[in-house]
Design a protein around this motif. Sequence first.
Motif, PDB file in Angstrom:
ATOM      1  N   THR C  74      16.684  63.463  -8.971  1.00  0.00           N
ATOM      2  CA  THR C  74      15.525  62.801  -9.580  1.00  0.00           C
ATOM      3  C   THR C  74      14.383  63.587 -10.107  1.00  0.00           C
ATOM      4  OG1 THR C  74      14.194  62.323  -7.526  1.00  0.00           O
ATOM      5  CG2 THR C  74      16.092  60.683  -7.953  1.00  0.00           C
ATOM      6  N   VAL C  75      14.343  64.777  -9.727  1.00  0.00           N
ATOM      7  CA  VAL C  75      13.270  65.664  -9.808  1.00  0.00           C
ATOM      8  C   VAL C  75      12.984  65.961 -11.264  1.00  0.00           C
ATOM      9  CG1 VAL C  75      12.500  67.980  -9.439  1.00  0.00           C
ATOM     10  CG2 VAL C  75      13.330  66.937  -7.286  1.00  0.00           C
ATOM     11  N   PRO C  76      14.089  66.265 -12.084  1.00  0.00           N
ATOM     12  CA  PRO C  76      13.573  66.632 -13.359  1.00  0.00           C
ATOM     13  C   PRO C  76      13.036  65.426 -14.094  1.00  0.00           C
ATOM     14  CG  PRO C  76      15.803  67.245 -12.895  1.00  0.00           C
ATOM     15  CD  PRO C  76      15.379  66.575 -11.796  1.00  0.00           C
ATOM     16  N   ASP C  77      13.219  63.947 -13.922  1.00  0.00           N
ATOM     17  CA  ASP C  77      12.799  63.018 -14.570  1.00  0.00           C
ATOM     18  C   ASP C  77      11.463  62.512 -13.749  1.00  0.00           C
ATOM     19  OD1 ASP C  77      14.731  62.751 -16.796  1.00  0.00           O
ATOM     20  OD2 ASP C  77      15.883  61.993 -14.946  1.00  0.00           O
ATOM     21  N   VAL C  78      11.327  62.530 -12.505  1.00  0.00           N
ATOM     22  CA  VAL C  78      10.230  62.028 -11.690  1.00  0.00           C
ATOM     23  C   VAL C  78       9.272  62.855 -11.295  1.00  0.00           C
ATOM     24  CG1 VAL C  78      10.012  60.671  -9.401  1.00  0.00           C
ATOM     25  CG2 VAL C  78      11.895  60.002 -10.985  1.00  0.00           C
ATOM     26  N   SER C  79       9.388  64.274 -10.764  1.00  0.00           N
ATOM     27  CA  SER C  79       8.383  64.902 -10.175  1.00  0.00           C
ATOM     28  C   SER C  79       8.283  66.324 -10.515  1.00  0.00           C
ATOM     29  CB  SER C  79       8.811  64.732  -8.590  1.00  0.00           C
ATOM     30  OG  SER C  79       9.977  65.074  -8.298  1.00  0.00           O
ATOM     31  N   TYR C  80       8.862  66.557 -11.866  1.00  0.00           N
ATOM     32  CA  TYR C  80       8.800  67.970 -12.395  1.00  0.00           C
ATOM     33  C   TYR C  80       7.292  68.494 -12.381  1.00  0.00           C
ATOM     34  CZ  TYR C  80      10.295  71.928 -15.033  1.00  0.00           C
ATOM     35  OH  TYR C  80      10.978  73.243 -15.327  1.00  0.00           O
ATOM     36  N   ASN C  81       6.744  67.534 -12.835  1.00  0.00           N
ATOM     37  CA  ASN C  81       5.026  67.950 -12.918  1.00  0.00           C
ATOM     38  C   ASN C  81       4.377  67.278 -11.718  1.00  0.00           C
ATOM     39  OD1 ASN C  81       5.211  69.672 -15.300  1.00  0.00           O
ATOM     40  ND2 ASN C  81       5.815  67.677 -16.310  1.00  0.00           N
ATOM     41  N   ALA C  82       4.975  67.025 -10.554  1.00  0.00           N
ATOM     42  CA  ALA C  82       4.254  66.434  -9.437  1.00  0.00           C
ATOM     43  C   ALA C  82       3.135  67.220  -8.930  1.00  0.00           C
ATOM     44  CB  ALA C  82       5.254  65.941  -8.473  1.00  0.00           C
ATOM     45  N   VAL C  83       2.152  66.707  -8.474  1.00  0.00           N
ATOM     46  CA  VAL C  83       1.122  67.560  -7.898  1.00  0.00           C
ATOM     47  C   VAL C  83       1.342  67.364  -6.398  1.00  0.00           C
ATOM     48  CG1 VAL C  83      -1.423  67.746  -7.441  1.00  0.00           C
ATOM     49  CG2 VAL C  83      -0.472  67.272  -9.605  1.00  0.00           C
ATOM     50  N   ALA C  84       1.853  66.303  -6.052  1.00  0.00           N
ATOM     51  CA  ALA C  84       2.227  66.055  -4.495  1.00  0.00           C
ATOM     52  C   ALA C  84       3.123  64.699  -4.395  1.00  0.00           C
ATOM     53  CB  ALA C  84       0.752  65.591  -3.797  1.00  0.00           C
TER      54      ALA C  84
END
Lengths: 345, 345, 345
Positions: C74-84
């Motif tokens: 899920t990271v590439p679509d959901v949290s690639y630019n996540a701050v936290a």
Amino acid sequence: MRPLTGYFFEDYRVGQRFVHATPRTITAGDVALYIGLTGARQLPHCAKTVATALSHPDTPVDDLLVFHIAFGKTVPDVSYNAVANLGYADCRFLQPVYVSDTLRCESEVIGLKQNSNGKTGVVYVRSNAFNQNDALVLTWARWVMIAKRDAGGAAPEAVVPTLPQSVAAESLAIPPFLQARGLTPSASGSDRFWDEFTVNQVIDHPAGMTLDETDHTLATKLYQNTARVHFDLHHMRDSRFGRRLVYGGHVISVCRALSYDGLENAISVAAINAGSHLNPTFAGDTLYAKTVVVEKTPLNDDLGALRVRLLGIKNAEPSSINPANPQLPENVVLDLDYTLLMPRQ
Amino acid sequence: MRPLTGYFFEDYRVGQRFVHATPRTITAGDVALYIGLTGARQLPHCAKTVATALSHPDTPVDDLLVFHIAFGKTVPDVSYNAVANLGYADCRFLQPVYVSDTLRCESEVIGLKQNSNGKTGVVYVRSNAFNQNDALVLTWARWVMIAKRDAGGAAPEAVVPTLPQSVAAESLAIPPFLQARGLTPSASGSDRFWDEFTVNQVIDHPAGMTLDETDHTLATKLYQNTARVHFDLHHMRDSRFGRRLVYGGHVISVCRALSYDGLENAISVAAINAGSHLNPTFAGDTLYAKTVVVEKTPLNDDLGALRVRLLGIKNAEPSSINPANPQLPENVVLDLDYTLLMPRQ
Amino acid sequence: MRPLTGYFFEDYRVGQRFVHATPRTITAGDVALYIGLTGARQLPHCAKTVATALSHPDTPVDDLLVFHIAFGKTVPDVSYNAVANLGYADCRFLQPVYVSDTLRCESEVIGLKQNSNGKTGVVYVRSNAFNQNDALVLTWARWVMIAKRDAGGAAPEAVVPTLPQSVAAESLAIPPFLQARGLTPSASGSDRFWDEFTVNQVIDHPAGMTLDETDHTLATKLYQNTARVHFDLHHMRDSRFGRRLVYGGHVISVCRALSYDGLENAISVAAINAGSHLNPTFAGDTLYAKTVVVEKTPLNDDLGALRVRLLGIKNAEPSSINPANPQLPENVVLDLDYTLLMPRQ
């Protein structure tokens, strides 16, 4: 039931038995990680073609990987509060272990001796590892120094077991199906077979390997060995070492891997006769290996036993170490007397 | 038989052949470790469902993992005393390798040229890797600079082999069963198929990956590559680098893994046309990857060859590097010309 | 199609669906690496004999390994630019996953809320992982703080989903074939079964584990999690941390592994009710674990649910932490509310 913080010297009794927890299935993943962590090239464990040529039904697991996993099982009951691993004796590899075999382990206390300082004592243990068919695959004795819970307590009667100086050739297990000549020089890269070696021959293995923290912690976690000294830097900062100690078994495995160049045709470890971890090894140390041939015994027309002494040396070329020195310098970390099976010419 | 300390330049003769030791069975453990060490996401090697959709009989092993294991076999005979790996050419992946296949390797010396300083020489070698059925799965040429044992000795007649600038499209092996359209955008995450790319297109891959000591040493030990420069810090402290060198093959694999974002539909490496390790990489360096499309060749209705140049860059964003610069800056560590197979739209 | 540099807050819409790329087959290699990276000893995943005694058709993969691989997708679509990563809720393990199963993952945006600073927003996502037979094996909700591309843009309508405080006992999946009493004290090393535990009971797990850079990067690459903060030191040098952040999931796994001593008979993770990463963890930190029993629910005659709170603590003994403290000190890195399945006595 075992207390969460492990046993102390006072908790042990001669004759006490432990059924160790957490049986473990060995997989292709363990085998690959073992190669990655040690650089091992011992052929029967790396090449199915060679295992088959030796008449193994499948690729056998490296004897030392079997040893470390079995050893790991004993740690919570035997050496969780160990101050030091003092020695090994009468370690015999009795049956090959294959991928998907499950190992479980039991131990019996065979000796106890409180140290004169009253703060620690030596516990002697015989451990046995079984596969999923209850076949005994490995047996060994070891003795460890364990802290006392209460330094003032009375000493138990001292019982020191009689252990053999070395495993007799007739006690070495040879797989009945083994076709030892299946290992060829083109596969091993060497025509130095059993007949070529001479007693007192010395081999300075050419390669060296530097250990980093993740190398030894990854190996030791893979073996599910829970001894605190290897993992817990927060705790070890207050120890006399100030840092994590490398598991001695990882030192054995790395030195055995380094010894490939010179002992290319050793097909298995049949026994560990004796062994001591003479000095601690830490991340950042570079290990080298030196072998001295101790004894040669023909086992049958195809196979011989080669008893050798393996010295593990840190941060110094093997040629700088005189193995006859009765007081080895402190950069010798391992002195292991073990027996290899090797095809004859 | 090979001396324990390896061959020197004087030991090589044009036409000399080596049957390299220690065949190696590739397992699911190797495949998982390769993913863990590189972060590779190339789908046919990670997902059985995708491998099946491509009509593979099983999950094929990553081409670069095959390359590294085969390459490792050649090190003791070819590059144990190498001063530098100078280049690769005409590397062709001829058949898929699957888990439980066993690789063995042979080489022939195809060229020799002493350097004018008289201390080193260049050895050109053609190496071939075979599986357990003696099928040729991989062939490549490389040349390495090797130390002379005796700097004063006479030079052999110089023989420099003619090697192709790149692998011709008609020499690329396509598995006859391959159903290239089995790779779907929903699986790969991208609809950038072969038709979308244009010659001279530049892709700055977004991700970076920092290498630590255990990353590269674990990988290199997994490949049973025994080149001393990667492992032996005690020895390397006295070198001009003062520390261990990262195996160039690990740099290739990390850069290839980083290139996933932008080349998601590349299903395999068909050839390495040429390649140089321009500068050394050390633990602590962060690698980035940049791709330039060099050439496009349709192979059939479903599949095209995409010849690309992969630049590996340390500690600098890919956008900071001009690939047309004839003198690349010293933070470019890798310049690899290789050919990918990619489904058409 | 997803941009190479990932999505920003403005790119998300409530109801938006993602079919995540790169399905992943789990192998024996992943399982071994997971043990090596965490020291996990949870028996059904380590011992085929125990898995069989529990009536599993094969050795089930550790629930947290399944979680991390699914999460990585899920990271590439959901949290690639996540701050936290702000929190988890309603995570349910619905079916066992076995070696050679292939996982794929889909997500839906279930909430959006721009932060008052206008620079970031919270994205709520429900993710589902399926095996190769399209059976739903895992579902979870999480919410992450994502950077806005353009700090000045207007805020979307705030939608905050209603998520359960905990997974209700009747929503816990129990494999229909499970013979929970197949786990014996001789295998687990403990007779502390479900009946023994009491609500509010506190367990200070005795072991600690120091993390090194390769530990967490190797784990996170194995999960094909591409979040930049874990890998790219060159990039992170300019962040407020100045170094790479350990993936929170690795912290969960290490703390769960450390909790073996005291929770030996927990056979699986049935749910994660809630969880927060309270403080960052870095290489060099030593993790400890503390468990507080929150709730006990009998599920059938053989099995109970044990809802517990797992505190992950760095560089301090678990006994130093008061879990009732509403303001936990900054050496508490993890506060995880999860539910274990455990045999009854």
